[in-house]
Every structure is written in C-alpha cells, then in structure tokens.
Design a protein around this motif. Structure first.
Motif, mmCIF file in Angstrom:
data_model
loop_
_atom_site.group_PDB
_atom_site.id
_atom_site.type_symbol
_atom_site.label_atom_id
_atom_site.label_comp_id
_atom_site.label_asym_id
_atom_site.label_seq_id
_atom_site.Cartn_x
_atom_site.Cartn_y
_atom_site.Cartn_z
ATOM 1 N N LEU A 217 18.667 -25.203 -24.106
ATOM 2 C CA LEU A 217 18.985 -25.438 -25.572
ATOM 3 C C LEU A 217 18.902 -27.034 -26.039
ATOM 4 O O LEU A 217 19.291 -28.495 -24.822
ATOM 5 N N LYS A 218 17.991 -27.730 -26.591
ATOM 6 C CA LYS A 218 17.362 -28.660 -27.164
ATOM 7 C C LYS A 218 18.376 -29.268 -28.306
ATOM 8 O O LYS A 218 18.657 -30.675 -27.588
ATOM 9 N N ASP A 219 19.118 -28.220 -28.724
ATOM 10 C CA ASP A 219 20.479 -28.528 -29.282
ATOM 11 C C ASP A 219 21.918 -27.878 -29.285
ATOM 12 O O ASP A 219 21.984 -27.293 -29.461
ATOM 13 N N TYR A 220 22.458 -28.448 -27.799
ATOM 14 C CA TYR A 220 23.450 -27.784 -27.420
ATOM 15 C C TYR A 220 24.736 -27.058 -28.178
ATOM 16 O O TYR A 220 25.603 -26.508 -27.747
ATOM 17 N N TYR A 221 24.795 -27.988 -29.724
ATOM 18 C CA TYR A 221 26.345 -28.035 -30.653
ATOM 19 C C TYR A 221 25.821 -26.245 -30.770
ATOM 20 O O TYR A 221 24.593 -25.631 -31.233
ATOM 21 N N PHE B 298 34.931 -21.777 -30.605
ATOM 22 C CA PHE B 298 33.932 -23.330 -31.478
ATOM 23 C C PHE B 298 34.626 -22.742 -32.752
ATOM 24 O O PHE B 298 34.012 -22.680 -33.829
ATOM 25 N N GLY B 299 35.795 -21.964 -33.386
ATOM 26 C CA GLY B 299 35.552 -21.411 -34.344
ATOM 27 C C GLY B 299 35.057 -21.198 -35.554
ATOM 28 O O GLY B 299 34.828 -21.202 -36.386
ATOM 29 N N GLY B 300 33.777 -20.257 -35.397
ATOM 30 C CA GLY B 300 32.794 -19.176 -34.967
ATOM 31 C C GLY B 300 31.391 -20.142 -36.190
ATOM 32 O O GLY B 300 30.737 -19.259 -35.852
ATOM 33 N N LYS B 301 31.391 -21.434 -35.020
ATOM 34 C CA LYS B 301 30.223 -22.065 -35.513
ATOM 35 C C LYS B 301 28.980 -21.568 -34.467
ATOM 36 O O LYS B 301 29.611 -20.883 -34.392
ATOM 37 N N LYS B 302 28.121 -22.034 -35.379
ATOM 38 C CA LYS B 302 27.130 -20.815 -34.787
ATOM 39 C C LYS B 302 25.396 -21.919 -33.927
ATOM 40 O O LYS B 302 26.017 -22.397 -34.313
ATOM 41 N N LEU B 303 25.185 -21.609 -33.620
ATOM 42 C CA LEU B 303 24.157 -22.080 -32.681
ATOM 43 C C LEU B 303 23.079 -21.890 -34.154
ATOM 44 O O LEU B 303 22.419 -21.349 -34.442
ATOM 45 N N ASN B 304 21.854 -23.545 -33.587
ATOM 46 C CA ASN B 304 21.137 -23.339 -34.594
ATOM 47 C C ASN B 304 20.461 -22.384 -34.094
ATOM 48 O O ASN B 304 20.071 -22.138 -33.199
#
Length: 124
Positions: free
Chosen positions: A60-64, A92-98
């Motif tokens: 993953l380039k941006d692993y957030y 992660f509170g429903g946060k999504k991969l970019n």
C-alpha cells in the motif's frame, strides 16, 4: 453499514484450510445484501523479504487507516455471507482505504488471475 474499502477485523473460521488464532484484517471489495468479497491486508512488520516479494502481494502506498506499512494479498479472494453482526467488526471507526490503493489492489487481483489462471476463492 459495511461499505467498499472499509476494513473488517475478525477471526475467520479458517484460512486456506487451517484454523487461525489471530484476528485478520480484510478489506471489503464488494458488498451486496447477501455476500461480501474481501482481500486480506497484512502488516509488513515481522514478515521476511521472501514472503513480501511474492508477485501477488501489493504494498500500500498510503497505508492509512493502518498504523504500520501494510500490503494486500491479491492471490485469494475471501467471501462471507452477509449478516448484520459483521457490522461489529468494522475497524478504524469505518475509515476507508484510499481510492488509489483500492483501485491498485483491484487491478493487481485481476492481473494475477489473468496471468496465472488461478482464481482462488475461500468461502467462510
């Protein structure tokens, strides 16, 4: 509500035929009212180089929203029948991969299947 690009973190009943003892992270690829398709996401920490360099792994380039560098294992698609209790395992509170990494994972999965003819799917 479970949506594409979100992460589920749970103990699946099996992984490639073996019982597992650790929670695993799965990114939602598709979801309808009956079924969810997922790809396993793993942290890079603690993995040997040989394992990371397999042609079906994509970094993953941006692993957030992950806290550590991570990669997707695109050689296997996991499916599970949707049931409402799965909502309790959204990480992660429903946060999504970019979106860029998500699209790269989808493309890598398609390329892997087309190149190898191996469309491995594990149903939980």
């Amino acid at each position: 509500m479970i949506e594409e690009r979100q992460i589920l973190n749970f103990w699946p009943p099996k992984l490639d035929g073996d019982a597992i003892s650790d929670k695993r992270r799965y990114m939602i690829i598709t979801k309808d009212n009956e079924k969810i398709e997922m790809i396993n996401i793993s942290k890079m920490d603690g993995k040997n180089v040989k394992q990371l360099l397999k042609d079906y792994n994509i970094e993953l380039k941006d692993y957030y929203p992950f806290k550590l560098p991570s990669f997707a294992k695109t050689n296997t698609l996991y499916t599970i029948e949707y049931f409402p209790e799965l909502e309790n395992f959204i990480s992660f509170g429903g946060k999504k991969l970019n979106e860029e990494d998500f699209n790269n994972i989808i493309l890598a999965r398609e390329e892997y299947v087309n190149k190898t003819g191996n469309n491995k799917i594990i149903n939980f």
